[in-house]
Design an enzyme around this catalytic site. Structure first.
Site, PDB file in Angstrom:
ATOM      1  N   SER A 139      20.547  35.319  35.054  1.00 21.35           N
ATOM      2  CA  SER A 139      19.849  36.047  33.993  1.00 21.35           C
ATOM      3  C   SER A 139      20.323  35.500  32.656  1.00 21.35           C
ATOM      4  O   SER A 139      21.407  34.889  32.571  1.00 21.35           O
ATOM      5  CB  SER A 139      20.181  37.540  34.083  1.00 21.35           C
ATOM      6  OG  SER A 139      19.745  38.252  32.936  1.00 21.35           O
ATOM      7  N   TYR A 152      25.759  44.927  35.216  1.00 19.30           N
ATOM      8  CA  TYR A 152      24.768  43.862  35.352  1.00 19.30           C
ATOM      9  C   TYR A 152      25.254  42.576  34.677  1.00 19.30           C
ATOM     10  O   TYR A 152      25.182  41.490  35.255  1.00 19.30           O
ATOM     11  CB  TYR A 152      23.443  44.313  34.740  1.00 19.30           C
ATOM     12  CG  TYR A 152      22.289  43.392  34.998  1.00 19.30           C
ATOM     13  CD1 TYR A 152      21.575  43.460  36.187  1.00 19.30           C
ATOM     14  CD2 TYR A 152      21.894  42.448  34.049  1.00 19.30           C
ATOM     15  CE1 TYR A 152      20.498  42.612  36.433  1.00 19.30           C
ATOM     16  CE2 TYR A 152      20.824  41.602  34.273  1.00 19.30           C
ATOM     17  CZ  TYR A 152      20.130  41.691  35.473  1.00 19.30           C
ATOM     18  OH  TYR A 152      19.070  40.843  35.699  1.00 19.30           O
TER      19      TYR A 152
END
Length: 257
Positions: A139, A152
């Protein structure tokens, strides 16, 4: 860029980015193994339809990516793994001091530890076959950070680190490992959030996309699952044989800021 004769396992692939990557790998000729934690008739039908559409062998194997045993069993049950795409992931947003421990543990397990376990199971198969490609879906948050996303961000940074270690351990073999770092991607999940954002901010669709949802993405455009799939196909091709241990950002310039 043909991948005919190769078999790809894509975790978390019955929707969104995972399914988009699976479709592009199948389009390039790879046989595919779809995966999620459910075991519904529609999951198996999805694989069946994908196989028919692209003329490849497509299967669905249920495995819960929060379980180390099931991660490894997924690869073992597939029986062959030329290409491994570690895509499965979940998200939860909260300040650190209020972040539930169970949510932290689940995100680390599914977003990071699962990639370790599937990689550990796949590498012997790749070595025996004399060829392998590992593509980790990280990401933009594997390269930068945002508040309230501690688990995350930590997990995705970990995925980038795991990618580098895997690449170094396989550097003298015909195996590569790289990470794709998407920014905001237009998936069904994101699409479903747009109407609520429009109401909250009293804006039209395009305005809320550009000014709210894509505030940090300089292109002011979503990446697409097809673009991510195409990037994965490239990383699996002979053209990328000397690309290993690195990240490719598909983020509309986010990490250039």
């Amino acid at each position: 860029m043909t991948l005919k004769g190769k078999t790809a396992i894509i975790t978390g692939s019955n929707s969104g980015i995972g399914l988009g990557v699976a479709r592009e790998l199948a389009r390039a000729g790879a046989n595919v193994v779809l995966n999620s934690f459910t075991d519904r008739p529609e999951d198996h039908k999805l694989a069946e339809d994908l196989g028919k559409e692209f003329g490849v062998v497509a299967r669905y194997i249920k495995a819960d990516m929060s379980s180390a045993e099931e991660c490894r069993a997924l690869v073992e049950q597939a029986g062959i793994c030329d290409i491994l795409v570690n895509n499965a992931g979940i998200q939860y947003v909260s300040p650190i001091d209020k972040f539930p421990a169970d949510k932290w543990n689940a995100i680390i397990a599914i977003n990071l530890s699962s990639a370790f376990h599937t990689t550990a199971a796949a590498l012997p198969m790749m070595r025996e076959a004399g060829w392998g490609r590992i593509v980790n879906i990280a990401s933009a948050h594997g390269l930068t950070a945002s508040p309230y996303k501690s688990a995350y961000v930590a997990a995705k940074h970990g995925v980038v680190g795991l990618t580098k270690v895997t690449a170094l351990e396989t550097a003298e073999e015909p195996i590569t490992c790289n990470a794709i770092c998407p920014g905001y991607v237009l998936t069904p999940l994101v699409e479903a959030q747009i109407p609520d954002q429009m109401k909250t901010h009293n804006m039209g669709r395009e305005e809320v996309i550009k000014k709210v949802m894509l505030e940090r993405q300089p292109s002011r455009e979503f990446a697409t699952v097809e673009q991510l799939g195409g990037t994965a196909v490239f990383l699996c091709s002979d053209a990328a044989a000397q690309i290993t241990g690195t990240t490719i950002s598909v983020d509309g310039g986010w990490t250039a800021l």
